[in-house]
Motif scaffolding. Structure first.
Motif, PDB file in Angstrom:
ATOM      1  N   VAL A  58      13.401 154.624  43.373  1.00 15.81           N
ATOM      2  CA  VAL A  58      12.636 155.621  44.118  1.00 15.81           C
ATOM      3  C   VAL A  58      13.584 156.687  44.651  1.00 15.81           C
ATOM      4  O   VAL A  58      14.653 156.379  45.188  1.00 15.81           O
ATOM      5  CB  VAL A  58      11.863 154.963  45.297  1.00 15.81           C
ATOM      6  N   ASN A  59      13.185 157.936  44.486  1.00 20.28           N
ATOM      7  CA  ASN A  59      13.956 159.056  44.998  1.00 20.28           C
ATOM      8  C   ASN A  59      14.192 158.853  46.500  1.00 20.28           C
ATOM      9  O   ASN A  59      13.246 158.686  47.262  1.00 20.28           O
ATOM     10  CB  ASN A  59      13.173 160.351  44.760  1.00 20.28           C
ATOM     11  N   GLU A  69      14.715 160.819  48.826  1.00 19.64           N
ATOM     12  CA  GLU A  69      13.986 161.777  49.662  1.00 19.64           C
ATOM     13  C   GLU A  69      12.566 161.302  49.964  1.00 19.64           C
ATOM     14  O   GLU A  69      11.952 161.746  50.924  1.00 19.64           O
ATOM     15  CB  GLU A  69      13.947 163.159  48.994  1.00 19.64           C
ATOM     16  N   SER A 110      11.794 158.107  50.495  1.00 22.46           N
ATOM     17  CA  SER A 110      11.818 156.796  51.157  1.00 22.46           C
ATOM     18  C   SER A 110      12.439 156.865  52.554  1.00 22.46           C
ATOM     19  O   SER A 110      13.149 155.977  52.972  1.00 22.46           O
ATOM     20  CB  SER A 110      12.563 155.790  50.281  1.00 22.46           C
TER      21      SER A 110
END
Length: 135
Positions: A58-59, A61, A63
Motif C-alpha cells: 500500500v502506498n 501516503e 496509510s
C-alpha cells in the motif's frame, strides 16, 4: 544449548511475523483554546499525532492515521486510524466526543424526543489539524 537455539529461533520467527508499531511522523499539543467553539471533545487538551501504518503493498501516503492522545490514551480520529483500532488498542473517540447541545435543543423544539435528538459537534476541524501534521 538446544534451549538457547530454540529461543533464538522463536525470537526470529516472532520478529519476522509481527508487524511493526505505527511510526509517529509528527505530533503537536492542541487545546480547546486553539479551536475555540469548534472544539469537539469533553476533554480540553491533548496531543495530535500523525502516524504511518506499515501496510505491505500500500502506498505510504494512503496509510497515514490521525490520533489524539489524552491522558495517556490514544483515540483514533480518521478512518485509517479507526481501521487499526482493534489491532493497536486505540480507544473509540465516541467516549469523549461532545454532544451538540444547540442542535439537540433545536431538534427537541421541533418535536424530536430527547433520546432521538442526538448530534455531535463536528470533529472535522480536529481531523484537519491532524492531517496538516501528515503533510
Amino acid at each position: 544449548m538446544k534451549l538457547k537455539l530454540f529461543l533464538i529461533s522463536l525470537s526470529v520467527v516472532a520478529i519476522s511475523c509481527g508487524e511493526s508499531e505505527p511510526k509517529i511522523l509528527n505530533e503537536k499539543k492542541i487545546s480547546k483554546s486553539d479551536l475555540k467553539d469548534k472544539w469537539p471533545l469533553t476533554e480540553t487538551e491533548g496531543t495530535l499525532k500523525c502516524v504511518q501504518f506499515e501496510i505491505e503493498g500500500v502506498n505510504p501516503e494512503l496509510s497515514k492515521g490521525v490520533l489524539i492522545e489524552i491522558k495517556g490514551i490514544d483515540y483514533a480520529l480518521n478512518g485509517t486510524a479507526k481501521t487499526w483500532s482493534d489491532k493497536y488498542g486505540y480507544s473509540n473517540i465516541e467516549e469523549i466526543w461532545s454532544d451538540n447541545l444547540k442542535l439537540k435543543n433545536d431538534l427537541m423544539k421541533l418535536g424530536v424526543s430527547e433520546k432521538d435528538a442526538t448530534s455531535k459537534i463536528s470533529i472535522a476541524p480536529l481531523i484537519e489539524e491532524g492531517i496538516k501534521l501528515c503533510e
